[in-house]
Design a protein around this motif. Structure first.
Motif, PDB file in Angstrom:
ATOM      1  N   UNK A  68       4.531  12.056   1.227  1.00  0.00           N
ATOM      2  CA  UNK A  68       5.847  11.535   0.859  1.00  0.00           C
ATOM      3  C   UNK A  68       6.639  12.503  -0.005  1.00  0.00           C
ATOM      4  N   UNK A  69       7.948  12.414   0.175  1.00  0.00           N
ATOM      5  CA  UNK A  69       8.873  13.225  -0.611  1.00  0.00           C
ATOM      6  C   UNK A  69       9.860  12.297  -1.307  1.00  0.00           C
ATOM      7  N   UNK A  70      10.430  12.787  -2.397  1.00  0.00           N
ATOM      8  CA  UNK A  70      11.476  12.032  -3.083  1.00  0.00           C
ATOM      9  C   UNK A  70      12.644  11.829  -2.130  1.00  0.00           C
ATOM     10  N   UNK A  71      13.325  10.719  -2.302  1.00  0.00           N
ATOM     11  CA  UNK A  71      14.528  10.479  -1.525  1.00  0.00           C
ATOM     12  C   UNK A  71      14.287   9.981  -0.105  1.00  0.00           C
ATOM     13  N   UNK A  72      13.061   9.706   0.259  1.00  0.00           N
ATOM     14  CA  UNK A  72      12.738   9.199   1.605  1.00  0.00           C
ATOM     15  C   UNK A  72      12.522   7.683   1.513  1.00  0.00           C
ATOM     16  N   UNK A  73      13.568   6.974   1.139  1.00  0.00           N
ATOM     17  CA  UNK A  73      13.491   5.543   0.837  1.00  0.00           C
ATOM     18  C   UNK A  73      12.804   4.731   1.921  1.00  0.00           C
ATOM     19  N   UNK A  74      13.307   4.824   3.148  1.00  0.00           N
ATOM     20  CA  UNK A  74      12.775   3.997   4.229  1.00  0.00           C
ATOM     21  C   UNK A  74      11.305   4.287   4.487  1.00  0.00           C
ATOM     22  N   UNK A  75      10.938   5.552   4.540  1.00  0.00           N
ATOM     23  CA  UNK A  75       9.551   5.927   4.787  1.00  0.00           C
ATOM     24  C   UNK A  75       8.640   5.419   3.673  1.00  0.00           C
ATOM     25  N   UNK A  76       9.085   5.546   2.434  1.00  0.00           N
ATOM     26  CA  UNK A  76       8.261   5.121   1.300  1.00  0.00           C
ATOM     27  C   UNK A  76       8.081   3.608   1.261  1.00  0.00           C
ATOM     28  N   UNK A  77       9.142   2.861   1.550  1.00  0.00           N
ATOM     29  CA  UNK A  77       9.034   1.399   1.593  1.00  0.00           C
ATOM     30  C   UNK A  77       8.042   0.997   2.681  1.00  0.00           C
ATOM     31  N   UNK A  78       8.209   1.550   3.875  1.00  0.00           N
ATOM     32  CA  UNK A  78       7.321   1.217   4.993  1.00  0.00           C
ATOM     33  C   UNK A  78       5.867   1.583   4.672  1.00  0.00           C
ATOM     34  N   UNK A  79       5.675   2.723   4.031  1.00  0.00           N
ATOM     35  CA  UNK A  79       4.309   3.163   3.726  1.00  0.00           C
ATOM     36  C   UNK A  79       3.625   2.184   2.774  1.00  0.00           C
ATOM     37  N   UNK A  80       4.318   1.800   1.708  1.00  0.00           N
ATOM     38  CA  UNK A  80       3.708   0.880   0.741  1.00  0.00           C
ATOM     39  C   UNK A  80       3.448  -0.488   1.362  1.00  0.00           C
ATOM     40  N   UNK A  81       4.434  -1.059   2.024  1.00  0.00           N
ATOM     41  CA  UNK A  81       4.270  -2.401   2.600  1.00  0.00           C
ATOM     42  C   UNK A  81       3.189  -2.396   3.680  1.00  0.00           C
ATOM     43  N   UNK A  82       3.040  -1.298   4.397  1.00  0.00           N
ATOM     44  CA  UNK A  82       2.016  -1.194   5.443  1.00  0.00           C
ATOM     45  C   UNK A  82       0.639  -0.851   4.881  1.00  0.00           C
ATOM     46  N   UNK A  83       0.563  -0.463   3.632  1.00  0.00           N
ATOM     47  CA  UNK A  83      -0.700  -0.019   3.033  1.00  0.00           C
ATOM     48  C   UNK A  83      -1.661  -1.186   2.804  1.00  0.00           C
ATOM     49  N   UNK A  84      -2.902  -0.837   2.561  1.00  0.00           N
ATOM     50  CA  UNK A  84      -3.917  -1.860   2.257  1.00  0.00           C
ATOM     51  C   UNK A  84      -3.679  -2.499   0.890  1.00  0.00           C
ATOM     52  N   UNK A  85      -2.870  -1.893   0.058  1.00  0.00           N
ATOM     53  CA  UNK A  85      -2.584  -2.452  -1.272  1.00  0.00           C
ATOM     54  C   UNK A  85      -1.658  -3.670  -1.187  1.00  0.00           C
ATOM     55  N   UNK A  86      -0.837  -3.721  -0.171  1.00  0.00           N
ATOM     56  CA  UNK A  86       0.118  -4.822   0.022  1.00  0.00           C
ATOM     57  C   UNK A  86      -0.565  -5.871   0.903  1.00  0.00           C
ATOM     58  N   UNK A  87      -0.708  -7.081   0.391  1.00  0.00           N
ATOM     59  CA  UNK A  87      -1.426  -8.134   1.114  1.00  0.00           C
ATOM     60  C   UNK A  87      -0.773  -8.453   2.456  1.00  0.00           C
ATOM     61  N   UNK A  88      -1.604  -8.978   3.359  1.00  0.00           N
ATOM     62  CA  UNK A  88      -1.128  -9.383   4.673  1.00  0.00           C
ATOM     63  C   UNK A  88      -0.033 -10.437   4.516  1.00  0.00           C
ATOM     64  N   UNK A  89       1.077 -10.230   5.200  1.00  0.00           N
ATOM     65  CA  UNK A  89       2.209 -11.155   5.108  1.00  0.00           C
ATOM     66  C   UNK A  89       3.158 -10.894   6.264  1.00  0.00           C
ATOM     67  N   UNK A  90       4.177 -11.733   6.371  1.00  0.00           N
ATOM     68  CA  UNK A  90       5.194 -11.542   7.408  1.00  0.00           C
ATOM     69  C   UNK A  90       5.899 -10.202   7.244  1.00  0.00           C
ATOM     70  N   UNK A  91       5.981  -9.698   6.017  1.00  0.00           N
ATOM     71  CA  UNK A  91       6.680  -8.432   5.767  1.00  0.00           C
ATOM     72  C   UNK A  91       6.018  -7.255   6.475  1.00  0.00           C
ATOM     73  N   UNK A  93       4.986  -7.270   9.555  1.00  0.00           N
ATOM     74  CA  UNK A  93       5.390  -7.240  10.964  1.00  0.00           C
ATOM     75  C   UNK A  93       6.534  -6.253  11.116  1.00  0.00           C
ATOM     76  N   UNK A  94       6.503  -5.451  12.176  1.00  0.00           N
ATOM     77  CA  UNK A  94       7.467  -4.359  12.296  1.00  0.00           C
ATOM     78  C   UNK A  94       8.915  -4.833  12.254  1.00  0.00           C
ATOM     79  N   UNK A  95       9.218  -5.974  12.848  1.00  0.00           N
ATOM     80  CA  UNK A  95      10.606  -6.436  12.847  1.00  0.00           C
ATOM     81  C   UNK A  95      11.077  -6.718  11.417  1.00  0.00           C
ATOM     82  N   UNK A  96      10.219  -7.306  10.597  1.00  0.00           N
ATOM     83  CA  UNK A  96      10.597  -7.603   9.214  1.00  0.00           C
ATOM     84  C   UNK A  96      10.527  -6.357   8.336  1.00  0.00           C
ATOM     85  N   UNK A  97       9.584  -5.479   8.632  1.00  0.00           N
ATOM     86  CA  UNK A  97       9.469  -4.229   7.884  1.00  0.00           C
ATOM     87  C   UNK A  97      10.717  -3.380   8.076  1.00  0.00           C
TER      88      UNK A  97
END
Length: 185
Positions: A68-91, A93-97
């Motif tokens: 990751x690089x600074x200023x890559x908002x969309x990529x960073x959000x997707x990476x965190x929400x898709x990570x194992x640290x973020x619990x399973x949820x509707x978020x 799902x690719x459409x919501x992500x």
């Protein structure tokens, strides 16, 4: 040395961004349940809760993604929400992500909900305080409402997972190495 820097980053995030997110969650939830607070505080805090949550996702994604690089908002959000640290949820799902990343841009740059639709789904999106006991997404009257309180809880839990891994790790831990290689932002 690596662990020391990673612990410092985690402490800094916990004392600022995560503390603010926790406070906003409490205020929003208490306001939604109190007529007197609704009278005193006309705003529901849904905008502030969601944008702070999205900024937290962006920041945490930056720190846990080696590439990751600074200023890559969309990529960073997707990476965190898709990570194992973020619990399973509707978020997750690719459409919501994809909607979350669009929402971040819309809230920061357009200051509102102008013509924001889910990819491939013909519906409007609304921000809601929701509450801990309600689902993260709720469809009512043709509008998908994003539960800001539930979103904040998932982010805080994700942060706590990262913190736990850092505190339990050592200098050669992959996560500690990734965090310690990042510039403090």
């Amino acid at each position: 040395m690596n662990k020391e820097k990673a612990v410092k980053v985690i402490a800094r995030l916990e004392g600022t961004l995560i503390a603010d997110l926790k406070s906003l969650k409490i205020i929003a939830e208490e306001r939604s349940e109190s007529a007197s607070l609704q009278e005193k505080l006309p705003g529901a805090f849904n905008f502030l809760l969601l944008i702070t949550g999205l900024i937290a996702c962006e920041t945490l994604g930056y720190y846990i993604n080696k590439a990751s690089e600074e200023g890559r908002s969309e990529e960073n959000i997707k990476y965190f929400v898709s990570s194992s640290h973020f619990k399973q949820s509707a978020f997750k799902k690719s459409v919501y992500l994809n909607t979350l990343t669009s929402l971040r841009t819309n809230l920061v740059h357009v200051f509102g909900m102008t013509d924001l639709n889910l990819d491939g789904i013909n519906t409007d999106i609304g921000l809601a305080v929701g509450g801990s006991k309600k689902p993260e997404m709720l469809r009512e009257f043709g509008v998908v409402k994003i539960n800001g309180v539930k979103f904040a809880e998932l982010i805080i839990d994700g942060f706590m997972s990262i913190k736990s891994e850092v505190l339990a790790g050592n200098d050669s831990s992959t996560l500690i190495e990734i965090i310690s290689d990042k510039k403090m932002i």
